[in-house]
Every structure is written in C-alpha cells, then in structure tokens.
Design a protein around this motif. Structure first.
Motif, PDB file in Angstrom:
ATOM      1  N   THR A   1       0.826  -1.142   0.003  1.00  0.00           N
ATOM      2  CA  THR A   1       0.155  -0.125   0.067  1.00  0.00           C
ATOM      3  C   THR A   1       0.832   1.292   0.077  1.00  0.00           C
ATOM      4  N   ARG A   2       0.408   2.412  -0.503  1.00  0.00           N
ATOM      5  CA  ARG A   2       1.181   3.545  -0.502  1.00  0.00           C
ATOM      6  C   ARG A   2       0.031   4.793  -0.600  1.00  0.00           C
ATOM      7  N   GLU A   3       0.511   5.714   0.233  1.00  0.00           N
ATOM      8  CA  GLU A   3      -0.423   7.068   0.080  1.00  0.00           C
ATOM      9  C   GLU A   3      -0.039   7.958  -0.869  1.00  0.00           C
ATOM     10  N   PHE A   4      -0.904   8.627  -1.551  1.00  0.00           N
ATOM     11  CA  PHE A   4      -0.872   9.553  -2.268  1.00  0.00           C
ATOM     12  C   PHE A   4      -1.698  10.827  -2.129  1.00  0.00           C
ATOM     13  N   GLU A   5      -1.102  11.940  -2.124  1.00  0.00           N
ATOM     14  CA  GLU A   5      -1.808  13.107  -1.512  1.00  0.00           C
ATOM     15  C   GLU A   5      -2.329  14.069  -2.845  1.00  0.00           C
ATOM     16  N   GLY A   6      -3.309  14.978  -2.641  1.00  0.00           N
ATOM     17  CA  GLY A   6      -4.067  15.929  -3.610  1.00  0.00           C
ATOM     18  C   GLY A   6      -3.379  17.123  -3.125  1.00  0.00           C
ATOM     19  N   ASP A   7      -3.507  18.221  -3.849  1.00  0.00           N
ATOM     20  CA  ASP A   7      -3.084  19.618  -3.778  1.00  0.00           C
ATOM     21  C   ASP A   7      -3.841  20.071  -2.419  1.00  0.00           C
ATOM     22  N   TRP A   8      -3.220  21.149  -1.769  1.00  0.00           N
ATOM     23  CA  TRP A   8      -3.857  21.749  -0.640  1.00  0.00           C
ATOM     24  C   TRP A   8      -4.783  22.698  -0.946  1.00  0.00           C
ATOM     25  N   ARG A   9      -5.980  22.935  -0.635  1.00  0.00           N
ATOM     26  CA  ARG A   9      -7.010  23.592  -0.934  1.00  0.00           C
ATOM     27  C   ARG A   9      -7.393  24.761   0.381  1.00  0.00           C
ATOM     28  N   ASP A  10      -8.033  25.672   0.213  1.00  0.00           N
ATOM     29  CA  ASP A  10      -8.577  26.783   1.073  1.00  0.00           C
ATOM     30  C   ASP A  10      -9.884  27.314   0.689  1.00  0.00           C
ATOM     31  N   ASN A  11     -10.478  26.940  -0.264  1.00  0.00           N
ATOM     32  CA  ASN A  11     -11.294  27.780  -0.879  1.00  0.00           C
ATOM     33  C   ASN A  11     -12.834  26.884  -1.317  1.00  0.00           C
ATOM     34  N   GLY A  12     -13.128  25.787  -0.752  1.00  0.00           N
ATOM     35  CA  GLY A  12     -14.068  25.011  -1.163  1.00  0.00           C
ATOM     36  C   GLY A  12     -14.221  24.528  -2.383  1.00  0.00           C
ATOM     37  N   SER A  13     -13.026  24.323  -3.249  1.00  0.00           N
ATOM     38  CA  SER A  13     -12.944  23.695  -4.344  1.00  0.00           C
ATOM     39  C   SER A  13     -12.572  22.025  -4.038  1.00  0.00           C
ATOM     40  N   TRP A  14     -12.599  21.254  -4.830  1.00  0.00           N
ATOM     41  CA  TRP A  14     -12.124  19.926  -4.829  1.00  0.00           C
ATOM     42  C   TRP A  14     -10.750  19.660  -4.922  1.00  0.00           C
ATOM     43  N   SER A  15     -10.141  18.911  -3.818  1.00  0.00           N
ATOM     44  CA  SER A  15      -8.706  18.419  -3.945  1.00  0.00           C
ATOM     45  C   SER A  15      -9.053  16.888  -4.174  1.00  0.00           C
ATOM     46  N   LYS A  16      -8.024  16.556  -5.400  1.00  0.00           N
ATOM     47  CA  LYS A  16      -7.945  15.175  -6.115  1.00  0.00           C
ATOM     48  C   LYS A  16      -6.465  14.423  -5.738  1.00  0.00           C
ATOM     49  N   ALA A  17      -6.912  13.339  -5.215  1.00  0.00           N
ATOM     50  CA  ALA A  17      -5.618  12.325  -5.073  1.00  0.00           C
ATOM     51  C   ALA A  17      -5.886  11.240  -5.856  1.00  0.00           C
ATOM     52  N   TYR A  18      -4.780  10.822  -6.668  1.00  0.00           N
ATOM     53  CA  TYR A  18      -4.653   9.906  -7.635  1.00  0.00           C
ATOM     54  C   TYR A  18      -3.721   8.781  -7.276  1.00  0.00           C
ATOM     55  N   CYS A  19      -4.154   7.481  -7.602  1.00  0.00           N
ATOM     56  CA  CYS A  19      -3.264   6.228  -7.293  1.00  0.00           C
ATOM     57  C   CYS A  19      -2.362   6.231  -8.598  1.00  0.00           C
ATOM     58  N   GLN A  20      -0.933   6.352  -8.139  1.00  0.00           N
ATOM     59  CA  GLN A  20      -0.114   6.094  -9.433  1.00  0.00           C
ATOM     60  C   GLN A  20       0.308   4.847 -10.011  1.00  0.00           C
ATOM     61  N   GLY A  21       0.677   4.577 -11.055  1.00  0.00           N
ATOM     62  CA  GLY A  21       1.229   3.318 -11.727  1.00  0.00           C
ATOM     63  C   GLY A  21       0.308   2.153 -11.505  1.00  0.00           C
ATOM     64  N   SER A  22       0.480   1.151 -10.793  1.00  0.00           N
ATOM     65  CA  SER A  22      -0.154  -0.251 -10.667  1.00  0.00           C
ATOM     66  C   SER A  22      -0.987  -0.005  -9.557  1.00  0.00           C
ATOM     67  N   PHE A  23      -0.944   0.961  -8.613  1.00  0.00           N
ATOM     68  CA  PHE A  23      -1.920   1.032  -7.556  1.00  0.00           C
ATOM     69  C   PHE A  23      -3.375   1.424  -7.820  1.00  0.00           C
ATOM     70  N   ARG A  24      -4.063   0.783  -7.196  1.00  0.00           N
ATOM     71  CA  ARG A  24      -5.583   1.003  -7.451  1.00  0.00           C
ATOM     72  C   ARG A  24      -6.334   0.906  -6.108  1.00  0.00           C
TER      73      ARG A  24
END
Length: 66
Positions: A32-55
């Motif tokens: 397992t591995r943790e992936f992070e999204g972008d920092w936000r502060d304004n009510g918009s969506w932060s998106k985190a994506y699995c990379q490579g073969s991670f699902r």
C-alpha cells in the motif's frame, strides 16, 4: 471517484487548508502507498490519484491550520 482517484472538499475551511488522501493498493504485490492531492482552502475539490499499478483508494482527508 473511480479505481484510481478520490476527492475531498471542505465548504467551511475557516482559514485552514485541506487535501485529499488516497491509500492505494498494488494488486500484484499487496503493498500500500499513500498519495496526496493539492492543498486547498476555498471550497474547491482536492483530488488524489493512485499512481502506476496502484488501485482502489481508501479515501481520507488531511487538514492543517495556516
């Protein structure tokens, strides 16, 4: 969301920041591995994506004060 992405949104950040976290698993190795999204502060969506073969992310959110 799908098998590669998770999202986070905070409508009331109160001056702080938040980001999406995705805990993803490699189907072949079981690692397992943790992936992070972008920092936000304004009510918009932060998106985190699995990379490579991670699902299949488990969704999370991280917060911090400014």
């Amino acid at each position: 969301m799908n098998d590669k992405m998770t999202v986070a949104k905070c409508d009331h950040a109160h001056g702080g920041h938040y980001r999406a976290l995705a805990l993803c698993k490699d189907a072949d190795t079981g690692h397992t591995r943790e992936f992070e999204g972008d920092w936000r502060d304004n009510g918009s969506w932060s998106k985190a994506y699995c990379q490579g073969s991670f699902r299949n992310p488990s969704a999370g959110i991280e917060t911090k004060t400014t």
